[in-house]
Design a protein around this motif. Structure first.
Motif, short mmCIF file in Angstrom:
data_model
loop_
_atom_site.label_atom_id
_atom_site.label_comp_id
_atom_site.label_asym_id
_atom_site.label_seq_id
_atom_site.Cartn_x
_atom_site.Cartn_y
_atom_site.Cartn_z
N UNK A 54 0.80 -1.23 0.00
CA UNK A 54 0.00 0.00 0.00
C UNK A 54 0.83 1.27 0.00
N UNK A 55 2.06 1.19 -0.50
CA UNK A 55 2.96 2.34 -0.43
C UNK A 55 2.41 3.57 -1.15
N UNK A 56 1.61 3.36 -2.19
CA UNK A 56 1.05 4.49 -2.95
C UNK A 56 0.16 5.37 -2.08
N UNK A 57 -0.42 4.81 -1.01
CA UNK A 57 -1.30 5.59 -0.15
C UNK A 57 -0.56 6.70 0.59
N UNK A 194 7.15 -5.93 8.51
CA UNK A 194 6.04 -5.73 7.58
C UNK A 194 5.31 -4.43 7.91
N UNK A 195 5.02 -3.66 6.87
CA UNK A 195 4.32 -2.38 7.04
C UNK A 195 3.18 -2.32 6.02
N UNK A 196 1.98 -2.00 6.49
CA UNK A 196 0.84 -1.82 5.60
C UNK A 196 0.35 -0.39 5.72
N UNK A 197 0.32 0.32 4.58
CA UNK A 197 -0.21 1.68 4.55
C UNK A 197 -1.62 1.58 3.97
N UNK A 198 -2.60 1.83 4.81
CA UNK A 198 -3.98 1.59 4.41
C UNK A 198 -4.59 2.79 3.67
N UNK A 199 -5.74 2.56 3.06
CA UNK A 199 -6.44 3.59 2.32
C UNK A 199 -6.77 4.79 3.22
N UNK A 224 -7.87 -6.11 12.86
CA UNK A 224 -8.16 -7.00 11.74
C UNK A 224 -6.99 -7.08 10.77
N UNK A 225 -6.29 -5.96 10.57
CA UNK A 225 -5.16 -5.97 9.65
C UNK A 225 -4.04 -6.84 10.20
N UNK A 226 -3.78 -6.76 11.49
CA UNK A 226 -2.75 -7.59 12.10
C UNK A 226 -3.15 -9.07 12.09
N UNK A 227 -4.44 -9.30 12.18
CA UNK A 227 -4.95 -10.69 12.18
C UNK A 227 -4.95 -11.28 10.78
N UNK A 228 -5.31 -10.46 9.79
CA UNK A 228 -5.37 -10.91 8.39
C UNK A 228 -4.58 -9.92 7.55
N UNK A 231 -2.48 -7.86 1.17
CA UNK A 231 -1.53 -8.02 0.06
C UNK A 231 -1.86 -6.95 -0.95
N UNK A 232 -0.93 -6.69 -1.87
CA UNK A 232 -1.20 -5.70 -2.91
C UNK A 232 -2.44 -6.12 -3.69
N UNK A 233 -3.34 -5.17 -3.90
CA UNK A 233 -4.61 -5.45 -4.54
C UNK A 233 -5.75 -5.62 -3.56
#
Length: 237
Positions: A54-57, A194-199, A224-228, A231-233
């Motif tokens: 989610x780097x584009x966010x 691991x890093x997730x950049x959310x919407x 929920x993000x840490x639990x599941x 992925x890109x998309x």
């Protein structure tokens, strides 16, 4: 040795940043050299690799970037993905830290004394002034580092700032940072974080009366993000 190598990169990067700042007569351009290069250089020198989805966010600016806080390295991890045109909110005790305090003062970081309401309000007003100039903010809504894998209760401050400034909230979820660093230590072990950049989340239609429920929804999004892990998309990123 890895720590020393990582810290040693700050000197030449700062020298280059100072030169850019002087030549352009623009402090922020100089700071962007530091924030754009040093956090990632520090992590790479210590053998830490970031796996980002989610780097584009992160391109949505200005914004209030919020992150879950577990280790002393989290700010550098988040800085490495946000990169430029940001400052942060930090607890007042960090002002006396020789590294973080020095960098923080140069970056206009708001050091908030939670025990002094008048001082805290003044700091937040300064943050809002910076956001009006297009500068984004990094802040942990939990308020401090948690020595647990659970997500702590989110406080209102970050969301009120976003509402007041008319900018979105962008959640940054950090997973397994405590595999490479301890809660209160700058000693870092090699590994992958691991890093997730959310919407981005708009708070424009949030009413103050609804804040507790809306904030609870964002907190649950972290759970929920840490639990599941996304992925890109994935629609979350």
């Amino acid at each position: 040795v890895r720590n020393l190598i990582g810290l040693s990169t700050l000197g030449p990067i700062t020298a280059g940043a100072a030169a850019v700042g002087v030549l352009t007569r623009n402090k922020r351009k100089g700071l962007n050299v530091i924030t754009g290069l040093w956090p990632r250089a520090l992590l790479e020198a210590q053998g830490v690799r970031l796996n980002v989805v989610g780097e584009a966010n992160a391109a949505h600016r200005p914004a209030v970037f919020i992150f879950n806080h577990r280790t002393a390295m989290d700010t550098f991890i988040v800085g490495a993905v946000v990169k430029t045109d940001f400052t942060a909110v930090a607890k007042a005790e960090l002002r006396s830290n020789p590294i973080f305090g020095t960098i923080g003062r140069a970056m206009d970081i708001a050091f908030v004394d939670r025990g002094n309401t008048e001082s805290a309000v003044a700091s937040m007003q300064e943050v809002e002034r910076l956001m009006a100039k297009g500068i984004s903010i990094i802040i942990s809504p939990e308020g401090h580092r948690y020595d647990t894998h659970e997500v702590g209760d989110f406080k209102k401050g970050a969301f009120r700032m976003a509402k007041s400034a008319g900018v979105p909230i962008i959640p940054i979820v950090v997973r397994n940072a405590d595999d490479v660093a301890a809660r209160d230590s700058m000693t870092v072990n090699p590994g992958v974080v691991d890093v997730a950049i959310l919407t981005p989340i708009s708070v424009a239609d949030w009413d103050l009366a609804d804040f507790p429920d809306r904030i609870a929804e964002v907190q649950e999004l972290y759970v929920e993000t840490l639990r599941h892990w996304p992925h890109e998309g994935d629609p979350r990123v």
